[in-house]
Design an enzyme around this catalytic site. Structure first.
Site, mmCIF file in Angstrom:
data_model
loop_
_atom_site.group_PDB
_atom_site.id
_atom_site.type_symbol
_atom_site.label_atom_id
_atom_site.label_comp_id
_atom_site.label_asym_id
_atom_site.label_seq_id
_atom_site.Cartn_x
_atom_site.Cartn_y
_atom_site.Cartn_z
ATOM 1 N N LEU A 96 -34.800 -9.523 0.398
ATOM 2 C CA LEU A 96 -35.737 -9.002 -0.035
ATOM 3 C C LEU A 96 -36.183 -8.693 1.338
ATOM 4 O O LEU A 96 -37.937 -8.668 1.458
ATOM 5 C CB LEU A 96 -36.985 -9.590 -0.180
ATOM 6 C CG LEU A 96 -36.796 -10.853 -2.063
ATOM 7 C CD1 LEU A 96 -37.806 -11.915 -1.927
ATOM 8 C CD2 LEU A 96 -36.954 -9.907 -3.062
ATOM 9 N N GLY A 116 -27.179 0.995 0.772
ATOM 10 C CA GLY A 116 -26.581 2.254 0.685
ATOM 11 C C GLY A 116 -25.050 0.980 0.385
ATOM 12 O O GLY A 116 -24.609 0.097 0.172
ATOM 13 N N CYS A 152 -20.738 -0.223 -2.325
ATOM 14 C CA CYS A 152 -20.567 -1.140 -3.626
ATOM 15 C C CYS A 152 -22.165 -0.712 -3.967
ATOM 16 O O CYS A 152 -21.984 -0.199 -5.243
ATOM 17 C CB CYS A 152 -20.350 -2.010 -3.386
ATOM 18 S SG CYS A 152 -19.050 -2.593 -2.806
ATOM 19 N N ASP A 184 0.560 -1.239 0.114
ATOM 20 C CA ASP A 184 0.047 -0.708 0.174
ATOM 21 C C ASP A 184 0.689 1.592 -0.155
ATOM 22 O O ASP A 184 1.912 0.846 1.154
ATOM 23 C CB ASP A 184 -0.860 0.185 1.141
ATOM 24 C CG ASP A 184 -2.510 1.034 0.779
ATOM 25 O OD1 ASP A 184 -3.482 0.393 1.468
ATOM 26 O OD2 ASP A 184 -1.689 2.030 0.237
ATOM 27 N N ALA A 197 -37.747 -5.309 3.156
ATOM 28 C CA ALA A 197 -38.097 -3.790 3.138
ATOM 29 C C ALA A 197 -37.171 -3.408 4.145
ATOM 30 O O ALA A 197 -36.790 -3.212 5.167
ATOM 31 C CB ALA A 197 -39.581 -3.868 2.858
ATOM 32 N N GLU A 222 -18.901 -6.833 2.994
ATOM 33 C CA GLU A 222 -18.637 -6.108 4.770
ATOM 34 C C GLU A 222 -19.519 -6.735 5.448
ATOM 35 O O GLU A 222 -19.974 -6.997 6.104
ATOM 36 C CB GLU A 222 -18.653 -4.605 4.112
ATOM 37 C CG GLU A 222 -17.589 -4.215 3.465
ATOM 38 C CD GLU A 222 -17.844 -2.242 3.387
ATOM 39 O OE1 GLU A 222 -18.397 -1.908 4.642
ATOM 40 O OE2 GLU A 222 -17.689 -1.446 2.637
#
Ligand code: UDX
Length: 429
Positions: free
Chosen positions: A250, A257, A260, A30, A252, A155
């Site tokens: 499924l 958010g 990705c 990195d 609701a 995640e």
């Protein structure tokens, strides 16, 4: 096998660590020196269940190492993974400058045959560009292969998803790297699909867009349930038992958010438009997702009327459970919109409070989830953390100035909440 992973974000760090865990020799690279120093000292840059233990174990076993030098990483590996950010640009397209930069760095460092694997989520045809770039900038004129190997890690479950994948997708231009890629993934005992590079790249965007579509589909059904008096959970169970549909994704709520789905959806729409086949259906997926938040806020204002001067307790800040990630979090957007309406907020999240402080400075952070309701006019659930299901409801009811609970993630049973004396409003039920 000897591997180099360039980029130690969520994807790169999990990939490198899990490959080390199954016995490969891994060096992670990195450019962020502070991050590499922290990782060498055993400190995690992110919260991901199980990851810290795996990093420590594999570091101690000598199979996992960290460096800031791409040259060192490339020298020490036969297979090089690119796992750098591919952030969205304001027009919805993808910023590929990190991909390009790393491709050039790899090219400059290569002195023998390498397999260069793209793990980052990229638009279709990026593999071709990576191959062109490496060829152009490789002074040593050595042979190489480019492979597309998209990740499907959630995640919060990334380690589990990496170690027990549903499938491995390997996109290649020639058969040459296939045997090595199969050997690399052999310890995971998962089905391996070998495709061309463009198909592998498309699989990633098409998969995430389809999952987002499933969520928007059920959220649109939830609106119809509310208008008709049906229960979206029962509808989801009923349709989800059809093997062709499946119950997963499924649920609701207040919308999807994270780093990705919103980004991949925008990118896929843009890609489809650039290719001359605009994917209008996906624009509707975005529209439903935005409308879902509007409908939830309307539910709050319809009940409480004026928010100015009222105090609301909010449980959840992360974009979903099991993570401290607040990028594109519906919970954060909800808080910001409630603040804009003039509400005061008392908030709690099991992991995301440190990160939330930067974007929500003017709210009261409460360490104990059971204390959030104290003195509030209503309580709001914004993230689907399992532990919120263990909320002390009796205490919440007594300490709220009015026993009103808005549940944006359908964590509680409406009949039971009514029995406990709550005015309880959830989504699509
Ligand atoms: C996603 C994909 O699942 C993963 O395969 C990919 O590689 C990366 O993108 P992630 O962003 O970690 O993973 O989150 P995910 O668990 O998919 O949830 C995304 C969002 O959808 C969250 O905000 C979640 O709350 C929401 N969601 C999910 C729903 O609202 N309802 C559901 O039924 C499922």
């Amino acid at each position: 096998m000897r591997l180099c992973i360039i980029g130690t974000g969520y994807v790169g760090l999990v990939t490198g660590t899990c490959f080390a865990e199954v016995g490969h020799q891994v060096v992670c690279v990195d450019c962020d020196a502070a991050k590499i120093a922290a990782l060498q000292a055993g400190q995690m840059p992110i919260y991901e269940p199980g990851l810290e233990e795996l990093v420590q174990r594999n570091k101690a076993a000598g199979r996992l190492d960290f460096t800031t030098s791409t040259k060192e990483g490339v020298d020490r590996a036969d297979i090089i993974f690119i796992a750098v950010p591919t952030p969205p640009l304001p027009d919805g397209s993808v910023d590929l400058s990190f991909m390009e930069g790393v491709s050039r760095d790899i090219a400059a460092a290569m002195t023998s045959y390498k397999i260069v694997v793209d793990k980052s989520t990229v638009p279709v045809k990026t593999g071709e560009k990576v191959a062109e770039t490496i060829k152009r900038y490789c002074k040593a004129r050595v042979e190489f292969d480019v492979v597309s190997n998209p990740e499907f890690l959630r995640e919060g479950f990334a380690v589990e998803d990496f170690l027990k994948p549903d499938r491995i997708v390997i996109g290649v231009r020639s058969p040459r790297p296939v045997a090595a890629m199969k050997e690399l993934y052999a310890p995971f005992n998962a089905p391996i699909i070998v495709t061309d590079i463009n198909s592998a790249e498309l699989i990633k965007h098409a998969a995430n867009s389809f999952l987002a579509l499933k969520i928007s589909y059920i959220n649109a059904v939830a609106a119809i349930c509310e208008a008709s008096g049906a229960n979206v959970e029962e509808v989801a169970n009923g349709i989800g038992m059809d093997k062709r549909i499946g119950r997963a994704f499924l649920n609701a709520g207040i919308g999807f958010g994270g780093s990705c789905f919103p980004k991949d959806l925008s990118a896929f729409i843009r890609i489809s438009e650039d290719l001359g086949c605009p994917f209008h259906l996906l624009r509707e997926v975005q529209r439903i997702n935005a409308a879902q938040m509007d409908r939830f806020i309307k539910k709050i204002t319809d009940t409480l009327w004026v928010l100015k001067g009222k105090t609301l307790g909010v449980l959840g800040l992360a974009f979903k459970q099991n993570t401290d990630d607040i990028r594109m979090s519906p919970a954060i957007e909800l808080c910001q919109r409630l603040l804009k309406e003039g509400a005061r907020l008392r908030v709690h999240d099991p992991k995301a409070m440190p990160k939330a402080r930067a974007v929500l400075p003017d709210v009261e952070y409460v360490d104990d989830m059971n204390a959030v309701a104290e003195g509030c006019d209503a309580l709001v659930i914004a993230t689907e953390w399992e532990e919120f299901k263990k909320l002390d409801l009796e205490r919440a009811r007594k300490t709220l100035s009015h026993p009103i609970l808005f549940d944006g993630r359908n964590l509680f049973d409406p009949a039971e909440m009514e029995r406990l004396g709550f005015i309880y409003k959830s989504v699509g039920r």
